[in-house]
Design a protein around this motif. Sequence first.
Motif, PDB file in Angstrom:
ATOM      1  N   ASP A 110       0.484   5.915  -0.539  1.00 38.28           N
ATOM      2  CA  ASP A 110      -0.280   7.100  -0.911  1.00 38.28           C
ATOM      3  C   ASP A 110       0.386   7.734  -2.123  1.00 38.28           C
ATOM      4  N   SER A 124       0.852  -1.186   0.000  1.00 38.14           N
ATOM      5  CA  SER A 124       0.000   0.000   0.000  1.00 38.14           C
ATOM      6  C   SER A 124       0.886   1.234   0.000  1.00 38.14           C
ATOM      7  N   SER A 154      -4.210   9.865  -2.398  1.00 35.27           N
ATOM      8  CA  SER A 154      -5.143   8.750  -2.267  1.00 35.27           C
ATOM      9  C   SER A 154      -4.349   7.498  -1.934  1.00 35.27           C
ATOM     10  N   ASN A 155      -4.951   6.618  -1.141  1.00 36.52           N
ATOM     11  CA  ASN A 155      -4.280   5.374  -0.783  1.00 36.52           C
ATOM     12  C   ASN A 155      -4.514   4.324  -1.860  1.00 36.52           C
ATOM     13  N   ASN A 184       4.128   7.107   2.541  1.00 32.22           N
ATOM     14  CA  ASN A 184       3.596   6.064   3.429  1.00 32.22           C
ATOM     15  C   ASN A 184       3.571   4.691   2.755  1.00 32.22           C
TER      16      ASN A 184
END
Length: 719
Positions: free
Chosen positions: A226, A224, A285-286, A320
């Motif tokens: 951002d 994941s 946005s993730n 992140n």
Amino acid sequence: MSATNSISVTLGCDPQTIVTISETDTGTLFIIVASADPTMPVDLDGVFFNLSDDSTLDSLNFFPDANTGSIYSPVTSVQAAVNGVNTLANGAQVADSYDVGIQFGTVASSTGGVVNQANFTLFSDNGPMSLSDLDINSFATVVDSDGGNGQVLTSGDAVGADPVLVSKEVLFDNFNDIHTADQSSVVEGQTNWVAAWDKLVTNSDYEGVLALKTVSTDGPATLSFDANVHNTMLFENSGAMADSLRVEVSIDGGDWVLLDEFRVNDHGTAIVGSETGQTFGNSASNIMYEGGVLDTAEDTVQFRFVSDLTAADEFIKLDNVSVSVSEEVDGNVTTTLVENQISDDFNDIAYAEQSNVVDGHTNWVAAWDKLVTNSNYEGEMRFTEVATDGPVSLTMDLMTHNTAVFENSGTAADSFRVEVSIDGGDWVLLDNYQVNDYGTAIVGSETGQSFGNSLSTVNYSGGILDTAEESAQFRVVSDLTAPDEYIKIDNVNITSSEEVVSDAAGEEKVLLSENFDGVYDPAHSAAIESDAGWDVQHGALRTDGCNDGILKTATVQAEGDTSFSFDASTDCAAVFEATGYYADSMTLQVRTEDNTWQTLDNFVVNDQGTALVGSETGNEIGKDASTLTYSGGALDDVQGDLQFRFVSDISASDEVVRLDNFEITQKAASEVAPDDGKAGQYDVEYIAGIPVLQPVPEDQLKAEINVLDEAAEEDDLVI
């Protein structure tokens, strides 16, 4: 009930039951006994266990009493006698004798009826109870015993229990305070990317491959991150000037596999993934990847980004970045719930969306270092949704300018609702605040909490908030009718629960964890008890000549060998002095149950001016962040209070030390199989149908056996 600590014990091999014991904020222990597989439930007839200290049995109380519970607490018998309880009403007998036995059924004073899940509560006349009051490894459940073929499911080494995979984050970086991409702990190599704006950045001048480190895994992996751009309208999706960002993975050392190729859409409004349809744009946005080819990993995974951009103003920024892998642990696992939190005091933000706890709003504003609503800026304010494995809570400070200007009825009535969505469900009202009839306070309809012209803290925990299993999101909805009717929110803190897994070999239990992301003052972190002027900058604690003194962590309760780790760095070690009037130092100390502070390290600059060096360990604090870990000695076999503190004595404002990623852990005790070799499960033995609901004298027991034998002989004569 708000669980501050919880543990789950898996009993048996096939079938299995799970016993979950939770400490509550009222000092009781709440115990749930349930079938491990809801699709193939067992009939629970009873649970047996021991206390850690037999002498406390006389002060122990039970709720509910036998035959007074509900369908959720179908308790039909309570037995308590030191090493004296081993039988249920249907004659089912376990091999060992226990201190406590709780019987379940839907028929009074019996095991009759089917019970798939049951709960009960323990409390003590001696004061609040904790998990340490029970012998966790002693639990045994009796299942399916009404038909004469019952089984006893126990803890310990459940032979044949299959290993299980647990998820573990192994790479994470928010890229704060790095100057080149290679300084990141997650980057293995790159062709020309840069670090800027506390992110990894690519454009036409700095493009190509950015590879993350290869990590080991025993199963599925996830990625994941951002992502955002400065202006989506600048990108092209076709022709000689086409721009793209590819996300790829190598599984077990194999070829690179495409997960997504991001290109701008035809409208120029978003950057869209070719395989998943995930998007990002001018705000972060993730992006998440899981499942599919990522579930086939068995040995290693490596992710990489490949940028192909054609203009210098076409920036793509990543933040992140997180990679999680699977780790195989023993099938007999226990889990502990630890709290995570997000918080904000809204200082130094210009609008609401800049806060990390704000997900979206209709028309609220940021002013006076708070979130603000009135008739001109009203409607919904959603807080960030949090993932959770258990209970959640919300606290915040509320105030108005003048309670007397609000109305509680008529066309000009004003209201302020606090609501929650659990596991993606409907919004549920927690409180509807309206002014009271005297105009002196704004009062909640459900809890009676209130606020007025000065800040008051309101908090929400327990009830529906304890039912969360996957996610939770809070929101406030204002409906105000005048511009001078202000409601202001400050110091929002949302806690969620993370299930930390420990296996039978002694995995670590996290007692405290804090990365200081979204924290703007040490006092607003639940991990910090107090500070003497330290501050937080760029997601890390900071001390210098203007902000020094004693900073204490929160006190945690430990039961065994512990450790403390943190990341540390200094802007420039060469400016520190080791001796003289301007000598600088930072001391790390620990306090355990004896309530005295012991020094673990005293950091002073070395002669070369390249690092601050610990007096006891030789650990170094330099320009690049390094992780320091302390264990052994005073940290072994801690029983009770455990607290750390840093004492900084620094003489100049350019002498800066930064601390981040605090973690206090405890080694979980290894489970040992009982000497009788019956760990896991075994068949129930029966006492000739005698219902033994309380310990009885031996003579009385013999008399009852004689009565049964005589009755059996009479039946034989009739036949």
